[in-house]
Structures are given as structure tokens and as C-alpha cells.
Design an enzyme around this catalytic site. Structure first.
Site, PDB file in Angstrom:
ATOM      1  N   TYR A 194      50.566  29.493  39.226  1.00 55.02           N
ATOM      2  CA  TYR A 194      50.047  30.026  40.483  1.00 55.02           C
ATOM      3  C   TYR A 194      49.368  31.364  40.236  1.00 55.02           C
ATOM      4  CZ  TYR A 194      53.675  33.617  41.077  1.00 55.02           C
ATOM      5  OH  TYR A 194      54.470  34.717  40.930  1.00 55.02           O
TER       6      TYR A 194
ATOM      7  N   LYS B 255      52.142  32.759  34.231  1.00 58.01           N
ATOM      8  CA  LYS B 255      52.474  32.876  35.663  1.00 58.01           C
ATOM      9  C   LYS B 255      52.900  31.519  36.216  1.00 58.01           C
ATOM     10  CE  LYS B 255      50.901  35.498  39.715  1.00 58.01           C
ATOM     11  NZ  LYS B 255      51.960  36.515  39.671  1.00 58.01           N
TER      12      LYS B 255
ATOM     13  N   GLU C 220      60.364  44.313  34.145  1.00 60.06           N
ATOM     14  CA  GLU C 220      59.414  44.425  35.261  1.00 60.06           C
ATOM     15  C   GLU C 220      60.146  44.136  36.552  1.00 60.06           C
ATOM     16  OE1 GLU C 220      56.307  41.493  34.709  1.00 60.06           O
ATOM     17  OE2 GLU C 220      57.748  40.060  33.901  1.00 60.06           O
TER      18      GLU C 220
ATOM     19  N   LEU D  41      54.758  39.722  32.545  1.00 59.52           N
ATOM     20  CA  LEU D  41      53.485  39.189  33.019  1.00 59.52           C
ATOM     21  C   LEU D  41      52.403  40.258  32.857  1.00 59.52           C
ATOM     22  CD1 LEU D  41      52.219  36.714  34.614  1.00 59.52           C
ATOM     23  CD2 LEU D  41      52.459  38.174  36.640  1.00 59.52           C
TER      24      LEU D  41
END
Length: 283
Positions: A33, A148, A180, A205
Site C-alpha cells: 500500500y 510497505k 520508528e 520504512l
């Protein structure tokens, strides 16, 4: 006005959009996505988001069903048809519909493509003024976090931990260091004006807003250090913030109940948010 979504080549009313139960995104989270922000009806930093979408698809062996130009045309049409002035466009591509089997289906299986919009206050987000409070949680994710993937259960649990604590976000921690946020990139600013964020690797990411913020630092007086940092260093930092496509640059004023600096959004964070907002409005 009923919300319009895009599904496999057609714009359809939200209430009529259906995906078969044998879709591999539903059965295996076998898909990718991407999210692009919308500000004043325009897409923000969209080329970079589409490049990351293409890379993620390539990493798991799903062909990109659309060119960048086609994605952009469809996104723009969807934003216009829904009258979205501020918010986001969500894009998802799965490996398609096939009998349930762990191995990939036939190579000619068409991928499933879904897009929808969501209205969201970005520019006037109250958290940008008050600052966000966050908690830390254990990082439970797989080892290819640079992809992702729609497999977001660990992030869902982290975000729920934040919600249960009554705060805005969770920073995930592995081997004592922050990786993160559950849906964001983590930054701290040291007392001697160094901007610290974890370097890119398979552990995080590659944030698109992160990328833009590092470019914008050249316009300020911050030196960049790409390295891991511990929770203790974050708590002792002069400032902290996180970035994402929908939060832009969000100040952090408390971590696990400990105030950061004087407990208010710091000047460097405010300046970076201002610079990013200016860039977004010009895109």
C-alpha cells in the site's frame, strides 16, 4: 455526496465496492500500500510515493499494474470526484484472486487495485500546536520493514497501545534503540543542534516525508546524524518529532510520561513544519 472509490479499473460508489474473499490481500496480507497527502486539492510529493510503491511491489514480485502517469491521473480524478481539499489518497495493490495456497498463483493472475480518499485535517491539526505525547513499545515486526506491506498487525497493536494510553503515537524499540513509529519516522534534536534519525536499512520504512525533511535541513542550522538512538537519549533530547504523509512534521512533547525539553514544541521542529508546509503548498 456518496464517496467514490477506485477498484480494478472502475470508479464505483463506496457502498458497491467489493473484493472477493479469495483475494490474497485478505487471506495472506500479500500486498503493498501507499498513501499520498492532499493539500488544497493537490497531491503532495506524489512522485516519491509512487516510486516507493513501485519499489515495494518489485521487492515482493508483484508487477505494477499502472504507470506513474496513470496512477497520478487516477488519483487526481478520485480527489476531484470526492471534492477532497485536505486529506489523503490510499492506494493498495495485492497479488490478486486465486485459490488459497501459500505459493504464488499463476503469473497472469491480475493484481487487485484499490484506491480511496479520506478527508483529514493536516494543516490545522491541533497536535501541531500542543505537541504529541507518545509511548514506547517493543518492535514485533518482520525483518523487511523497508517494504510497505499491508501486513500491519504489529503496527496496529502498537497504535492501540498508544490509544489505550491516551496518546497520539507509539515509537517501537528494538535492542534498546528506537526503530520508528507505528506509522511514522522518529527524530530527535540534540542540545547542540544535531538532527538524529535512524539510517535507512531493512529495519525501517524509507519515509517519504523523512526524505523531504532531511533536504529541508539544509535551509536551517541543523547538522544531520543518521544513527540509532536509545529511548533514554530521546527523553533527554532538546526536541523530538515524527514525520509521516498525513502528519507532516509533528512535535513530540512527552515520551512515556517524561517531558521533552520544556514540554512544548521546539523551535527547530516548528521551523521544519513551516518549511515542509510551504513545500507541500507549492507541489
Amino acid at each position: 455526496m456518496s464517496r467514490t472509490v477506485y477498484l480494478d479499473g472502475r470508479f464505483v460508489p463506496f457502498a458497491e465496492a467489493r473484493v472477493p474473499i479469495m483475494d490474497r490481500g485478505f487471506l495472506f496480507a500479500d500486498g503493498i500500500y501507499e498513501v499520498s497527502a492532499v493539500l488544497e486539492g493537490r497531491l503532495v510529493d506524489n512522485a516519491a510515493h509512487l516510486a516507493r510503491l513501485d519499489r515495494s511491489l518489485s521487492e515482493i514480485g508483484i508487477r505494477n499494474p499502472l504507470s506513474s502517469e496513470e496512477w497520478t491521473r487516477l488519483q487526481t480524478e478520485l480527489v476531484a470526484s470526492n471534492g477532497v481539499r485536505e486529506g489523503l489518497v490510499y492506494m493498495q495493490v495485492t497479488r490478486g484472486v486465486a485459490e488459497r495456497d501459500f505459493a504464488f498463483p499463476a503469473a497472469d493472475t491480475p493484481p487487485t487495485v484499490v484506491m480511496f480518499t479520506q478527508e483529514k485535517a493536516i494543516r490545522a491539526n491541533p497536535l501541531a500546536e500542543s505537541g504529541a505525547r507518545i509511548v514506547t513499545v517493543e518492535d514485533l515486526r518482520w525483518k523487511r520493514r523497508d517494504i510497505k506491506s499491508v501486513a500491519l498487525l504489529a503496527q496496529v497493536l502498537a497504535k492501540q497501545a498508544a490509544a489505550s494510553a491516551g496518546v497520539a503515537e507509539a515509537w517501537m524499540v528494538e535492542d534498546g534503540a528506537v526503530t520508528e513509529g507505528s506509522s511514522s519516522t522518529a527524530f530527535i534534536v540534540t542540545g547542540d543542534n544535531r538532527l538524529v534519525t535512524r539510517p535507512l536499512s531493512t529495519a525501517i520504512l524509507p519515509g517519504i516525508t523523512r526524505q523531504a525533511v532531511l533536504r529541508l535541513c539544509a535551509e536551517g542550522d541543523l547538522r544531520i546524524e543518521e544513527r540509532p538512538f536509545a529511548v533514554e537519549e530521546a527523553v533527554a533530547a532538546a526536541e523530538a518529532f515524527y514525520t509521516s504523509a498525513s502528519a507532516f512534521v509533528m512535535p513530540v512533547v512527552a515520551i512515556d510520561g517524561y517531558l521533552i525539553g520544556d514540554g512544548r514544541p521546539g523551535p527547530h521542529t516548528r521551523r521544519l513544519r513551516e518549511l515542509y508546509m510551504g513545500m507541500a503548498l507549492e507541489s
